[in-house]
Motif scaffolding. Structure first.
Motif, PDB file in Angstrom:
ATOM      1  N   ALA A  24       0.886  -1.151   0.078  1.00  0.00           N
ATOM      2  CA  ALA A  24      -0.225  -0.144  -0.063  1.00  0.00           C
ATOM      3  C   ALA A  24       0.728   1.383  -0.105  1.00  0.00           C
ATOM      4  O   ALA A  24       2.142   1.270   0.544  1.00  0.00           O
TER       5      ALA A  24
ATOM      6  N   ASP B 135      -2.870   6.907   2.469  1.00  0.00           N
ATOM      7  CA  ASP B 135      -4.190   7.158   2.861  1.00  0.00           C
ATOM      8  C   ASP B 135      -4.565   6.669   4.073  1.00  0.00           C
ATOM      9  O   ASP B 135      -4.023   5.869   4.655  1.00  0.00           O
TER      10      ASP B 135
ATOM     11  N   SER C 252      -6.490   4.795   7.115  1.00  0.00           N
ATOM     12  CA  SER C 252      -6.983   3.442   7.232  1.00  0.00           C
ATOM     13  C   SER C 252      -8.278   3.088   6.784  1.00  0.00           C
ATOM     14  O   SER C 252      -8.489   1.961   5.983  1.00  0.00           O
TER      15      SER C 252
ATOM     16  N   GLU D 174      -8.199   2.910   3.121  1.00  0.00           N
ATOM     17  CA  GLU D 174      -7.744   1.443   2.545  1.00  0.00           C
ATOM     18  C   GLU D 174      -8.682   0.459   2.744  1.00  0.00           C
ATOM     19  O   GLU D 174      -8.741  -0.413   1.918  1.00  0.00           O
ATOM     20  N   LYS D 175      -9.295   0.245   3.966  1.00  0.00           N
ATOM     21  CA  LYS D 175     -10.470  -0.626   4.160  1.00  0.00           C
ATOM     22  C   LYS D 175     -11.569  -0.533   3.089  1.00  0.00           C
ATOM     23  O   LYS D 175     -11.768  -1.402   2.664  1.00  0.00           O
TER      24      LYS D 175
ATOM     25  N   LYS E 283     -10.346  -1.896  -0.083  1.00  0.00           N
ATOM     26  CA  LYS E 283      -9.971  -3.429  -0.181  1.00  0.00           C
ATOM     27  C   LYS E 283     -11.575  -4.290  -0.072  1.00  0.00           C
ATOM     28  O   LYS E 283     -11.970  -5.409  -0.576  1.00  0.00           O
TER      29      LYS E 283
ATOM     30  N   THR F  78      -1.074   5.957  -7.803  1.00  0.00           N
ATOM     31  CA  THR F  78      -2.080   4.588  -7.412  1.00  0.00           C
ATOM     32  C   THR F  78      -2.446   4.376  -8.839  1.00  0.00           C
ATOM     33  O   THR F  78      -2.346   3.063  -9.150  1.00  0.00           O
TER      34      THR F  78
END
Length: 181
Positions: free
Chosen positions: A76, A80, A82, A85-86, A89, A168
């Motif tokens: 990662a 960003d 958390s 990122e979650k 995902k 990204t």
């Protein structure tokens, strides 16, 4: 061929972009077939839609197999929070679940309705009313959810590229794109 710690590899990038294009074609042909009243034209559209769906399903299986046995995802970026990122995902996981769900519901409609002989058999029979088969409802809902996820996914990539100006999006393109500009 394989991913590095900073970039996605040729196999992952190729599967990603080919899948994206095919999913767009699937959504287009699926909605066109659903809204076409002429059964001959609908059968013609479905004769493209069904192989496209099988191809996306197989590409997704290949992608999962590739990640599990041969490749690792790049680290990662760490820029960003958390929660973002979650969310990213979660969107990716939902994509996989929806693709598999769409494949299974499509196969279910195909098998239950007997449409294969009409679409591919050249027998010229009457195309069934797919709304009479239970897998039609999750297939339709899944198509709409795929559109939402696609817009979120593409929007996030464009946000990263044009607003945050990070790498990204470039990491999921062909070639090495590790510079941070």
């Amino acid at each position: 061929m394989q991913s590095t710690n900073s970039n996605y590899g040729l196999v992952a990038v190729s599967i990603h972009w080919l899948s994206a294009l095919l999913i767009l074609a699937l959504v287009g042909t699926g909605f066109k077939a659903a809204n076409t009243l002429d059964l001959d034209i609908k059968a013609e559209i479905l004769s493209a839609h069904v192989p496209l769906g099988i191809t996306v399903f197989l590409l997704t299986l290949l992608r999962v197999f590739w990640w599990w046995f041969f490749d690792t995802k790049p680290a990662a970026l760490g820029n960003d929070r958390s929660l973002k990122e979650k969310l990213a995902k979660g969107v990716h996981l939902l994509f996989y679940l929806l693709i598999f769900g769409m494949a299974f519901s499509g196969i279910g409609m195909f098998v239950l309705s007997g449409a294969g002989s009409v679409i591919f058999g050249g027998e010229g029979g009457v195309l069934p009313d797919f709304t009479r088969y239970p897998p039609r409802i999750p297939h339709g809902i899944g198509a709409r959810l795929i559109i939402v996820l696609f817009v979120l996914h593409a929007g996030a990539a464009l946000y990263h590229h044009f607003i945050k100006r990070d790498i990204t999006l470039r990491r999921m393109w062909f070639g090495k794109n590790t510079d941070s500009n």
